[in-house]
Design an enzyme around this catalytic site. Sequence first.
Site, PDB file in Angstrom:
ATOM      1  N   HIS A 149       0.837  -1.204   0.000  1.00  0.00           N
ATOM      2  CA  HIS A 149       0.000   0.000   0.000  1.00  0.00           C
ATOM      3  C   HIS A 149       0.869   1.250   0.000  1.00  0.00           C
ATOM      4  O   HIS A 149       0.645   2.175  -0.794  1.00  0.00           O
ATOM      5  CB  HIS A 149      -0.913   0.003   1.229  1.00  0.00           C
ATOM      6  CG  HIS A 149      -1.590   1.309   1.482  1.00  0.00           C
ATOM      7  ND1 HIS A 149      -2.839   1.614   0.990  1.00  0.00           N
ATOM      8  CD2 HIS A 149      -1.186   2.401   2.180  1.00  0.00           C
ATOM      9  CE1 HIS A 149      -3.171   2.835   1.371  1.00  0.00           C
ATOM     10  NE2 HIS A 149      -2.185   3.328   2.097  1.00  0.00           N
ATOM     11  N   GLU A 150       1.870   1.284   0.877  1.00  0.00           N
ATOM     12  CA  GLU A 150       2.724   2.467   0.972  1.00  0.00           C
ATOM     13  C   GLU A 150       3.548   2.644  -0.290  1.00  0.00           C
ATOM     14  O   GLU A 150       3.724   3.765  -0.785  1.00  0.00           O
ATOM     15  CB  GLU A 150       3.632   2.373   2.200  1.00  0.00           C
ATOM     16  CG  GLU A 150       2.883   2.273   3.526  1.00  0.00           C
ATOM     17  CD  GLU A 150       1.913   3.424   3.763  1.00  0.00           C
ATOM     18  OE1 GLU A 150       2.119   4.523   3.198  1.00  0.00           O
ATOM     19  OE2 GLU A 150       0.929   3.226   4.503  1.00  0.00           O
TER      20      GLU A 150
ATOM     21  N   GLU B 211      -5.808   6.973  -1.486  1.00  0.00           N
ATOM     22  CA  GLU B 211      -5.752   5.868  -0.526  1.00  0.00           C
ATOM     23  C   GLU B 211      -6.379   4.608  -1.120  1.00  0.00           C
ATOM     24  O   GLU B 211      -5.852   3.499  -0.968  1.00  0.00           O
ATOM     25  CB  GLU B 211      -6.475   6.255   0.767  1.00  0.00           C
ATOM     26  CG  GLU B 211      -5.765   7.300   1.596  1.00  0.00           C
ATOM     27  CD  GLU B 211      -4.447   6.807   2.150  1.00  0.00           C
ATOM     28  OE1 GLU B 211      -4.302   5.585   2.371  1.00  0.00           O
ATOM     29  OE2 GLU B 211      -3.544   7.632   2.351  1.00  0.00           O
TER      30      GLU B 211
ATOM     31  N   HIS C 276       1.544   4.373  -3.051  1.00  0.00           N
ATOM     32  CA  HIS C 276       1.513   5.841  -3.051  1.00  0.00           C
ATOM     33  C   HIS C 276       2.673   6.404  -3.860  1.00  0.00           C
ATOM     34  O   HIS C 276       2.510   7.345  -4.644  1.00  0.00           O
ATOM     35  CB  HIS C 276       1.599   6.365  -1.612  1.00  0.00           C
ATOM     36  CG  HIS C 276       0.313   6.293  -0.860  1.00  0.00           C
ATOM     37  ND1 HIS C 276      -0.852   6.882  -1.318  1.00  0.00           N
ATOM     38  CD2 HIS C 276       0.002   5.731   0.339  1.00  0.00           C
ATOM     39  CE1 HIS C 276      -1.820   6.679  -0.436  1.00  0.00           C
ATOM     40  NE2 HIS C 276      -1.330   5.972   0.564  1.00  0.00           N
TER      41      HIS C 276
END
Length: 270
Positions: free
Chosen positions: A136-137, A194, A140
């Site tokens: 997920h990070e 997100e 970004h």
Amino acid sequence: MRIFLLALLLFTLDANAQTEQEGVEVQKSRLLLLPASTVERSASQQYGQLMRAAQQKNALNQDPQQLERLHRIARQLVPHATRFNKSAEKWRWEVNLISSKSVNAFCMPGGKIAFFTGILDALQLTDDEVATIIGHEIGHALLEHGRARMSEQLLKNIGISAAAVILNLGDVSAAMLSQAANLAVSLPYARKQEADADLVGLELAARAGYDPRAAVAVWQKMSRLSQSSSQGAGRGQPPQFLSTHPSNQNRIKEIEANLPRVLPLYKKAS
């Protein structure tokens, strides 16, 4: 012969359909006013400052076993990053662990990753769950959300200043305009970021051989943690329209809806 060609055509169409269904659908940010090199250089400097500050407090990489675990999982995810951003192949990836109660993790533009021990301790994460969070990070960074936010803030500041001058607004009115711009532009945009990062995390984890269904467990744990930490204060998670993050419930629904796209990748990798 005709029957054979028809069967071959149907097989090809079915194979193409399966290929199209595999993998998530996300879009890189389009509002990119600042050069990527400028953003990555700035991020690298900020990351270095944070690591030096943590080291001075004797809070940097104090758990070798957990650090190696993060390194191992990240090494398995990173080779699949170019699927979403070709430039990731040239990034100088880095992973560090900071001793802190903060339930957080991040990946700066250019591949600079940091995990806080608080998120590992509070959620008691499995390897599959760690993979979805790192993914997920990383998402970004791959979708250039940091670069987009910096560009957005630059554009918004210029617009607000110009409006304040042109309309002869006082300080209070300019502040209200800024708040309105934040609610109308920044927060919804961040929520979309997100959601897209969640999907990228699912696919990266799946391609690396980690069960993407663990993402559901992560947000169930986060939801329980949020509820328990807010009971004393008498309030729970803020309404979604006032938050930069999707609600935990909506987040889980979106993840579950996209699992069929990534589970075949997980099965192949496994």
